[in-house]
Design a protein around this motif. Structure first.
Motif, PDB file in Angstrom:
ATOM      1  N   VAL A   1      -8.194  -9.394  -2.218  1.00 19.05           N
ATOM      2  CA  VAL A   1      -6.646  -9.180  -2.755  1.00 19.05           C
ATOM      3  C   VAL A   1      -6.352  -7.733  -2.658  1.00 19.05           C
ATOM      4  O   VAL A   1      -5.720  -7.389  -2.671  1.00 19.05           O
ATOM      5  CB  VAL A   1      -6.017 -10.051  -3.086  1.00 19.05           C
ATOM      6  CG1 VAL A   1      -4.416  -9.921  -3.519  1.00 19.05           C
ATOM      7  CG2 VAL A   1      -5.655 -11.588  -2.358  1.00 19.05           C
ATOM      8  N   VAL A   2      -6.864  -7.461  -4.274  1.00 21.53           N
ATOM      9  CA  VAL A   2      -6.532  -5.584  -4.586  1.00 21.53           C
ATOM     10  C   VAL A   2      -7.267  -4.764  -4.029  1.00 21.53           C
ATOM     11  O   VAL A   2      -6.219  -4.035  -3.164  1.00 21.53           O
ATOM     12  CB  VAL A   2      -7.221  -5.250  -6.130  1.00 21.53           C
ATOM     13  CG1 VAL A   2      -7.329  -3.640  -5.847  1.00 21.53           C
ATOM     14  CG2 VAL A   2      -7.192  -6.060  -7.070  1.00 21.53           C
ATOM     15  N   LEU A   3      -8.096  -5.046  -3.068  1.00 21.79           N
ATOM     16  CA  LEU A   3      -8.267  -4.119  -1.723  1.00 21.79           C
ATOM     17  C   LEU A   3      -7.843  -4.348  -0.357  1.00 21.79           C
ATOM     18  O   LEU A   3      -7.514  -2.995   0.214  1.00 21.79           O
ATOM     19  CB  LEU A   3      -9.831  -4.467  -0.692  1.00 21.79           C
ATOM     20  CG  LEU A   3     -10.511  -3.756  -0.228  1.00 21.79           C
ATOM     21  CD1 LEU A   3     -10.678  -2.150  -0.554  1.00 21.79           C
ATOM     22  CD2 LEU A   3     -11.961  -4.151  -0.009  1.00 21.79           C
ATOM     23  N   VAL A   4      -7.027  -5.365  -0.077  1.00 24.22           N
ATOM     24  CA  VAL A   4      -5.860  -5.297   0.685  1.00 24.22           C
ATOM     25  C   VAL A   4      -4.591  -4.737   0.350  1.00 24.22           C
ATOM     26  O   VAL A   4      -3.944  -3.975   1.254  1.00 24.22           O
ATOM     27  CB  VAL A   4      -6.071  -6.997   1.100  1.00 24.22           C
ATOM     28  CG1 VAL A   4      -5.149  -7.046   2.554  1.00 24.22           C
ATOM     29  CG2 VAL A   4      -7.346  -7.737   2.089  1.00 24.22           C
ATOM     30  N   SER A   5      -4.156  -5.134  -0.537  1.00 29.41           N
ATOM     31  CA  SER A   5      -2.945  -4.660  -1.017  1.00 29.41           C
ATOM     32  C   SER A   5      -3.188  -3.164  -1.266  1.00 29.41           C
ATOM     33  O   SER A   5      -1.822  -2.094  -0.480  1.00 29.41           O
ATOM     34  CB  SER A   5      -2.354  -4.831  -2.575  1.00 29.41           C
ATOM     35  OG  SER A   5      -2.486  -6.364  -2.326  1.00 29.41           O
ATOM     36  N   VAL A   6      -4.370  -2.314  -1.384  1.00 25.15           N
ATOM     37  CA  VAL A   6      -4.168  -1.302  -1.722  1.00 25.15           C
ATOM     38  C   VAL A   6      -4.753  -0.027  -0.419  1.00 25.15           C
ATOM     39  O   VAL A   6      -3.608   0.002  -0.267  1.00 25.15           O
ATOM     40  CB  VAL A   6      -5.543  -0.709  -2.528  1.00 25.15           C
ATOM     41  CG1 VAL A   6      -5.650   0.789  -2.423  1.00 25.15           C
ATOM     42  CG2 VAL A   6      -5.547  -0.850  -4.440  1.00 25.15           C
ATOM     43  N   SER A   7      -5.176  -0.626   0.759  1.00 28.99           N
ATOM     44  CA  SER A   7      -5.258  -0.882   2.070  1.00 28.99           C
ATOM     45  C   SER A   7      -3.853  -0.553   2.690  1.00 28.99           C
ATOM     46  O   SER A   7      -3.592   0.230   3.258  1.00 28.99           O
ATOM     47  CB  SER A   7      -6.484  -1.371   2.360  1.00 28.99           C
ATOM     48  OG  SER A   7      -7.407  -1.674   1.822  1.00 28.99           O
ATOM     49  N   LEU A   8      -3.189  -1.799   2.513  1.00 26.63           N
ATOM     50  CA  LEU A   8      -1.700  -1.444   3.564  1.00 26.63           C
ATOM     51  C   LEU A   8      -1.119  -0.389   2.870  1.00 26.63           C
ATOM     52  O   LEU A   8      -0.622  -0.255   3.737  1.00 26.63           O
ATOM     53  CB  LEU A   8      -1.521  -2.861   3.406  1.00 26.63           C
ATOM     54  CG  LEU A   8      -1.980  -3.963   3.638  1.00 26.63           C
ATOM     55  CD1 LEU A   8      -1.766  -5.728   4.055  1.00 26.63           C
ATOM     56  CD2 LEU A   8      -2.079  -3.424   5.434  1.00 26.63           C
ATOM     57  N   SER A   9      -0.728  -0.674   1.498  1.00 25.34           N
ATOM     58  CA  SER A   9      -0.060   0.386   1.080  1.00 25.34           C
ATOM     59  C   SER A   9      -0.544   1.559   1.227  1.00 25.34           C
ATOM     60  O   SER A   9       0.582   2.379   1.174  1.00 25.34           O
ATOM     61  CB  SER A   9       0.380   0.292  -0.676  1.00 25.34           C
ATOM     62  OG  SER A   9       0.520  -1.067  -1.477  1.00 25.34           O
ATOM     63  N   TYR A  10      -2.126   2.145   1.401  1.00 26.06           N
ATOM     64  CA  TYR A  10      -1.575   3.456   1.949  1.00 26.06           C
ATOM     65  C   TYR A  10      -1.610   3.275   2.980  1.00 26.06           C
ATOM     66  O   TYR A  10      -0.939   4.794   3.669  1.00 26.06           O
ATOM     67  CB  TYR A  10      -3.377   4.239   1.780  1.00 26.06           C
ATOM     68  CG  TYR A  10      -3.656   5.212   1.224  1.00 26.06           C
ATOM     69  CD1 TYR A  10      -3.918   5.728   0.466  1.00 26.06           C
ATOM     70  CD2 TYR A  10      -4.074   5.468   2.850  1.00 26.06           C
ATOM     71  CE1 TYR A  10      -4.002   7.412   1.506  1.00 26.06           C
ATOM     72  CE2 TYR A  10      -4.472   7.041   3.374  1.00 26.06           C
ATOM     73  CZ  TYR A  10      -4.394   7.587   2.526  1.00 26.06           C
ATOM     74  OH  TYR A  10      -4.548   8.790   2.209  1.00 26.06           O
ATOM     75  N   PHE A  11      -1.382   2.897   3.761  1.00 26.29           N
ATOM     76  CA  PHE A  11      -1.299   2.180   5.519  1.00 26.29           C
ATOM     77  C   PHE A  11       0.482   3.156   5.804  1.00 26.29           C
ATOM     78  O   PHE A  11       0.619   4.036   6.530  1.00 26.29           O
ATOM     79  CB  PHE A  11      -1.282   1.287   6.086  1.00 26.29           C
ATOM     80  CG  PHE A  11      -1.390   1.437   7.242  1.00 26.29           C
ATOM     81  CD1 PHE A  11      -1.763   2.054   8.647  1.00 26.29           C
ATOM     82  CD2 PHE A  11       0.009  -0.169   8.029  1.00 26.29           C
ATOM     83  CE1 PHE A  11      -1.356   1.625   9.764  1.00 26.29           C
ATOM     84  CE2 PHE A  11       0.373   0.039   8.702  1.00 26.29           C
ATOM     85  CZ  PHE A  11      -0.042   1.036  10.380  1.00 26.29           C
ATOM     86  N   VAL A  12       1.396   2.467   5.080  1.00 22.73           N
ATOM     87  CA  VAL A  12       2.314   2.271   5.051  1.00 22.73           C
ATOM     88  C   VAL A  12       2.497   3.316   4.708  1.00 22.73           C
ATOM     89  O   VAL A  12       4.286   3.955   5.437  1.00 22.73           O
ATOM     90  CB  VAL A  12       3.356   0.712   4.322  1.00 22.73           C
ATOM     91  CG1 VAL A  12       3.023  -0.234   5.123  1.00 22.73           C
ATOM     92  CG2 VAL A  12       3.313   1.038   2.738  1.00 22.73           C
ATOM     93  N   THR A  13       2.225   4.106   4.209  1.00 22.22           N
ATOM     94  CA  THR A  13       2.666   5.201   3.084  1.00 22.22           C
ATOM     95  C   THR A  13       3.227   6.680   4.931  1.00 22.22           C
ATOM     96  O   THR A  13       3.243   7.652   4.395  1.00 22.22           O
ATOM     97  CB  THR A  13       1.647   6.071   2.419  1.00 22.22           C
ATOM     98  OG1 THR A  13       0.334   6.352   2.603  1.00 22.22           O
ATOM     99  CG2 THR A  13       1.900   5.700   0.996  1.00 22.22           C
TER     100      THR A  13
END
Length: 238
Positions: free
Chosen positions: A212-224
């Motif tokens: 979940v941490v990995l998915v959250s970090v990846s999506l957060s980076y994507f939306v930037t």
């Protein structure tokens, strides 16, 4: 070993989010204020959850039921904090030395999420840390399933603190851009991580929590909207 256990678990649970705070938030007084205010909103959600738990009797019998409402209250107060920051945004931009940066809005969301994560971690893990100091804890014996309880709890606390940080980015971006799938994803991941704390298989819960941490970090980076070549730009922004 109690003192070693205490400091080991302390650094496991708060080390990563503490490092993020020190290197990316602490140098900006404005960001520190936003983080503290965010933590206060999390405390309000905790107060509401406690009142709700006292009023609704089924919550006292079913912990999973109480957990669902707690997550919903937390996300409700995250939205209220988003609305507050939205109203105060013009003032923050005037005070910011990077007001023209396209990443500033994401940084505010990141700091707000970190406030939720840090305060949640403090309340969730302080009593466990205190118990680790000894002189002994009834029921924890060598070879028992709970032998590594302090260690597992520290890892889960760390995962939740980091996840909250990046759920804030997803949540705020979703409402800013009217892409409401991101707040829904953040809430779903929050619900999953919280309910996993009730699972009796700590190894499986840890694996899923860090996924979940990995998915959250990846999506957060994507939306930037940053390219991979600028991976460090978000953390450098002031």
């Amino acid at each position: 070993m109690t003192l070693e256990t205490f400091f080991g678990c302390l650094f496991i649970s708060f080390g990563p989010v503490g490092a993020l705070f020190f290197f990316t938030v602490a140098k900006e007084p404005q960001d520190v204020i936003i983080l503290i205010a965010s933590g206060f909103f999390w405390l309000l959600s905790l107060l509401l959850s406690a009142v709700w738990w006292l009023i609704v009797s089924p919550l006292k019998k079913d912990l999973a039921f109480a957990m669902v409402f707690s997550v919903l209250f937390q996300e409700g107060f995250r939205y209220l904090y988003y609305r507050l920051l939205k109203k105060a945004d013009a003032g923050f931009l005037q005070l910011s030395v990077s007001e023209d940066s396209p990443l500033r809005r994401h940084k505010l969301a990141y700091v707000a999420g970190m406030g939720f994560g840090i305060v949640q971690a403090i309340f969730a893990y302080t009593n466990v840390l205190k118990a680790s100091l000894g002189p002994g804890v009834v029921g924890f014996i060598d070879g028992s399933p709970d032998e590594h309880f302090f260690f597992h709890s520290g890892l889960i606390t760390c995962a939740l603190a980091l996840s909250h940080t990046f759920w804030g980015v997803l949540f705020f971006h979703g409402f800013d851009s009217k892409c409401y799938q991101y707040p829904i994803i953040a809430i779903a991941l929050h619900m999953l991580s919280s309910l996993l704390t009730l699972v009796k298989n700590p190894a499986a819960a840890l694996v899923v929590n860090y996924l979940v941490v990995l998915v959250s970090v990846s999506l957060s980076y994507f939306v930037t909207g940053l390219p991979l070549s600028n991976l460090s730009a978000l953390l450098r922004i002031r």
